[in-house]
Motif scaffolding. Structure first.
Motif, PDB file in Angstrom:
ATOM      1  N   ALA A 120       0.832  -1.212   0.000  1.00 48.85           N
ATOM      2  CA  ALA A 120       0.000   0.000   0.000  1.00 48.85           C
ATOM      3  C   ALA A 120       0.866   1.260   0.000  1.00 48.85           C
ATOM      4  N   THR A 121       1.916   1.262   0.833  1.00 47.87           N
ATOM      5  CA  THR A 121       2.780   2.443   0.925  1.00 47.87           C
ATOM      6  C   THR A 121       4.039   2.305   0.083  1.00 47.87           C
ATOM      7  N   ARG A 122       4.259   1.110  -0.482  1.00 52.31           N
ATOM      8  CA  ARG A 122       5.459   0.834  -1.276  1.00 52.31           C
ATOM      9  C   ARG A 122       6.721   1.050  -0.440  1.00 52.31           C
ATOM     10  N   LYS A 123       6.661   0.634   0.815  1.00 50.82           N
ATOM     11  CA  LYS A 123       7.812   0.782   1.689  1.00 50.82           C
ATOM     12  C   LYS A 123       8.215  -0.569   2.265  1.00 50.82           C
ATOM     13  N   ASN A 124       9.516  -0.746   2.429  1.00 51.74           N
ATOM     14  CA  ASN A 124      10.026  -1.863   3.205  1.00 51.74           C
ATOM     15  C   ASN A 124       9.938  -1.482   4.676  1.00 51.74           C
ATOM     16  N   LEU A 125       9.378  -2.358   5.478  1.00 47.19           N
ATOM     17  CA  LEU A 125       9.078  -2.008   6.865  1.00 47.19           C
ATOM     18  C   LEU A 125      10.097  -2.530   7.861  1.00 47.19           C
ATOM     19  N   GLN A 126      11.058  -3.311   7.415  1.00 47.04           N
ATOM     20  CA  GLN A 126      12.013  -3.884   8.339  1.00 47.04           C
ATOM     21  C   GLN A 126      13.414  -3.811   7.761  1.00 47.04           C
ATOM     22  N   LEU A 127      14.366  -3.748   8.681  1.00 44.95           N
ATOM     23  CA  LEU A 127      15.770  -3.708   8.312  1.00 44.95           C
ATOM     24  C   LEU A 127      16.194  -4.962   7.560  1.00 44.95           C
ATOM     25  N   VAL A 128      16.994  -4.785   6.518  1.00 46.31           N
ATOM     26  CA  VAL A 128      17.660  -5.886   5.832  1.00 46.31           C
ATOM     27  C   VAL A 128      19.082  -5.445   5.526  1.00 46.31           C
ATOM     28  N   ILE A 129      20.052  -6.272   5.918  1.00 45.05           N
ATOM     29  CA  ILE A 129      21.466  -6.027   5.627  1.00 45.05           C
ATOM     30  C   ILE A 129      22.009  -7.237   4.889  1.00 45.05           C
ATOM     31  N   ASN A 130      22.755  -7.008   3.831  1.00 39.19           N
ATOM     32  CA  ASN A 130      23.434  -8.086   3.134  1.00 39.19           C
ATOM     33  C   ASN A 130      24.801  -7.590   2.679  1.00 39.19           C
ATOM     34  N   ASP A 131      25.817  -8.419   2.901  1.00 41.94           N
ATOM     35  CA  ASP A 131      27.197  -8.037   2.579  1.00 41.94           C
ATOM     36  C   ASP A 131      27.545  -6.677   3.194  1.00 41.94           C
ATOM     37  N   GLN A 132      27.108  -6.461   4.417  1.00 45.93           N
ATOM     38  CA  GLN A 132      27.366  -5.247   5.198  1.00 45.93           C
ATOM     39  C   GLN A 132      26.717  -4.015   4.567  1.00 45.93           C
ATOM     40  N   ARG A 133      25.794  -4.214   3.658  1.00 46.86           N
ATOM     41  CA  ARG A 133      25.115  -3.092   3.019  1.00 46.86           C
ATOM     42  C   ARG A 133      23.678  -3.023   3.506  1.00 46.86           C
ATOM     43  N   LEU A 134      23.264  -1.851   3.969  1.00 46.79           N
ATOM     44  CA  LEU A 134      21.910  -1.643   4.475  1.00 46.79           C
ATOM     45  C   LEU A 134      20.959  -1.528   3.281  1.00 46.79           C
ATOM     46  N   ILE A 135      20.202  -2.587   3.021  1.00 45.90           N
ATOM     47  CA  ILE A 135      19.314  -2.637   1.856  1.00 45.90           C
ATOM     48  C   ILE A 135      17.983  -1.972   2.164  1.00 45.90           C
ATOM     49  N   CYS A 136      17.421  -2.258   3.339  1.00 41.07           N
ATOM     50  CA  CYS A 136      16.114  -1.720   3.723  1.00 41.07           C
ATOM     51  C   CYS A 136      16.201  -1.114   5.117  1.00 41.07           C
ATOM     52  N   LEU A 137      15.453  -0.039   5.319  1.00 36.03           N
ATOM     53  CA  LEU A 137      15.396   0.635   6.606  1.00 36.03           C
ATOM     54  C   LEU A 137      14.198   0.154   7.415  1.00 36.03           C
ATOM     55  N   ASN A 138      14.308   0.289   8.729  1.00 38.92           N
ATOM     56  CA  ASN A 138      13.158   0.035   9.593  1.00 38.92           C
ATOM     57  C   ASN A 138      12.087   1.107   9.394  1.00 38.92           C
ATOM     58  N   GLN A 139      10.851   0.731   9.673  1.00 42.55           N
ATOM     59  CA  GLN A 139       9.802   1.732   9.821  1.00 42.55           C
ATOM     60  C   GLN A 139       9.990   2.361  11.200  1.00 42.55           C
ATOM     61  N   TRP A 171      25.884  -0.704  14.624  1.00 42.67           N
ATOM     62  CA  TRP A 171      25.650  -2.159  14.684  1.00 42.67           C
ATOM     63  C   TRP A 171      26.307  -2.779  13.452  1.00 42.67           C
ATOM     64  N   PRO A 172      27.531  -3.297  13.570  1.00 40.87           N
ATOM     65  CA  PRO A 172      28.308  -3.716  12.402  1.00 40.87           C
ATOM     66  C   PRO A 172      28.026  -5.164  11.989  1.00 40.87           C
ATOM     67  N   MET A 173      26.908  -5.389  11.348  1.00 40.87           N
ATOM     68  CA  MET A 173      26.531  -6.727  10.928  1.00 40.87           C
ATOM     69  C   MET A 173      26.814  -6.936   9.438  1.00 40.87           C
ATOM     70  N   LEU A 174      27.225  -8.150   9.092  1.00 41.69           N
ATOM     71  CA  LEU A 174      27.376  -8.509   7.681  1.00 41.69           C
ATOM     72  C   LEU A 174      26.030  -8.842   7.060  1.00 41.69           C
ATOM     73  N   THR A 175      25.213  -9.571   7.826  1.00 42.89           N
ATOM     74  CA  THR A 175      23.895  -9.992   7.362  1.00 42.89           C
ATOM     75  C   THR A 175      22.922  -9.824   8.514  1.00 42.89           C
ATOM     76  N   ALA A 176      21.736  -9.291   8.225  1.00 45.16           N
ATOM     77  CA  ALA A 176      20.746  -9.105   9.291  1.00 45.16           C
ATOM     78  C   ALA A 176      19.353  -9.005   8.686  1.00 45.16           C
TER      79      ALA A 176
END
Length: 268
Positions: free
Chosen positions: A96-115, A195-200
């Motif tokens: 509905a809002t076209r937003k990612n609602l939760q954090l996603v990290i892959n290869d230490q790159r922040l792909i999606c932000l939290n709501q 928060w230095p995560m590689l994957t989350a």
């Protein structure tokens, strides 16, 4: 439908629940991955679940996160190269809002932000959802995390989750200085660290804190008031010796009616 996925790629439970090793499944997996099954009862109700115990120090396995469209089965089939050992689906993309609602990290790159702001009762409640991550040393961590669109890394809340009773206002994109940590409501800007995560992957609410049941549904504004609903559950955590645990509880079948959040926490 978009889902966050947590993939595992090749490279003390409740007294009511008795677990059995899934020998047929385990024969196909590395020794560092063990699957356990149960079809016991919980409070007299039919119950079926499985959990996987993973040793993240095994260098022959790797962890990655995806944002994709489809079911875990179709995304499993779509993976190129060696097939994943495990695919776990996470919270959904808000179409509905076209937003990612939760954090996603892959290869230490922040792909999606939290709501970080949820509209409620004419104001925005500023929240810090929980997430599970694995760092470069292959240590597993769970924490309440805040993401700021001006930063390319997440911030770990050091004093506990933000308290939405006090962390509120009219900003749709708050900064960390708009947050008030649990038990530190007078503080301007909750204390954080990178928060230095590689994957989350984000999830929540948190069910366990320092080995004790602590369900932060009110703080995360997630399932508040519905903690005792019976439904399917997926939960991830880690043991004192850094074993990653993935728990899946079935629902919607005569053999299993699901679990409440307190029951899930007790099983963990």
């Amino acid at each position: 439908m978009y889902k966050y996925l947590f993939l595992l790629l090749p490279l003390t439970s409740s007294a009511q629940v008795r677990w059995t090793k899934a020998r047929t499944l385990n024969e196909r997996l590395p020794f560092s991955i063990q699957v356990y099954l149960t079809q016991d009862s919980v409070h007299g109700r039919p119950f079926r679940a499985c959990y996987v115990e993973i040793d993240p120090y095994d260098q022959k396995i790797d962890f990655t996160a995806r944002v994709g469209e489809g079911t875990p089965s179709t995304l499993f089939a779509a993976e190129t190269g060696l097939p994943p050992y495990i695919v776990v689906n996470g919270p959904q993309f808000d179409s509905a809002t076209r937003k990612n609602l939760q954090l996603v990290i892959n290869d230490q790159r922040l792909i999606c932000l939290n709501q970080s702001a949820i509209f409620d009762d004419s104001v925005y409640r500023y929240v810090t959802p929980s997430a599970l991550g694995i760092n470069g040393a292959r240590h597993v961590d769970v924490g309440w995390v805040f993401t700021d669109s001006s930063k390319d890394y997440p911030l770990l809340m050091l004093k506990g989750p933000a308290d939405p009773r006090y962390s509120k206002g009219h900003k749709t994109n708050p900064s960390q200085f708009d947050l008030h940590a649990e038990n530190a409501n007078a503080e301007i800007g909750a204390k954080t660290m990178q928060w230095p995560m590689l994957t989350a992957i984000g999830g929540g609410p948190t069910l366990i804190k320092r080995g004790q049941v602590f369900i932060s549904s009110r703080e995360e504004v997630r399932f508040a008031g519905h903690e005792n609903d019976l439904t399917a559950r997926t939960a991830m955590g880690y043991t004192r010796d850094n074993k990653l645990i993935i728990l899946v509880i079935e629902s919607g079948y005569p053999e299993s009616t699901g679990a409440t959040l307190p029951e899930t926490a007790a099983i963990l």
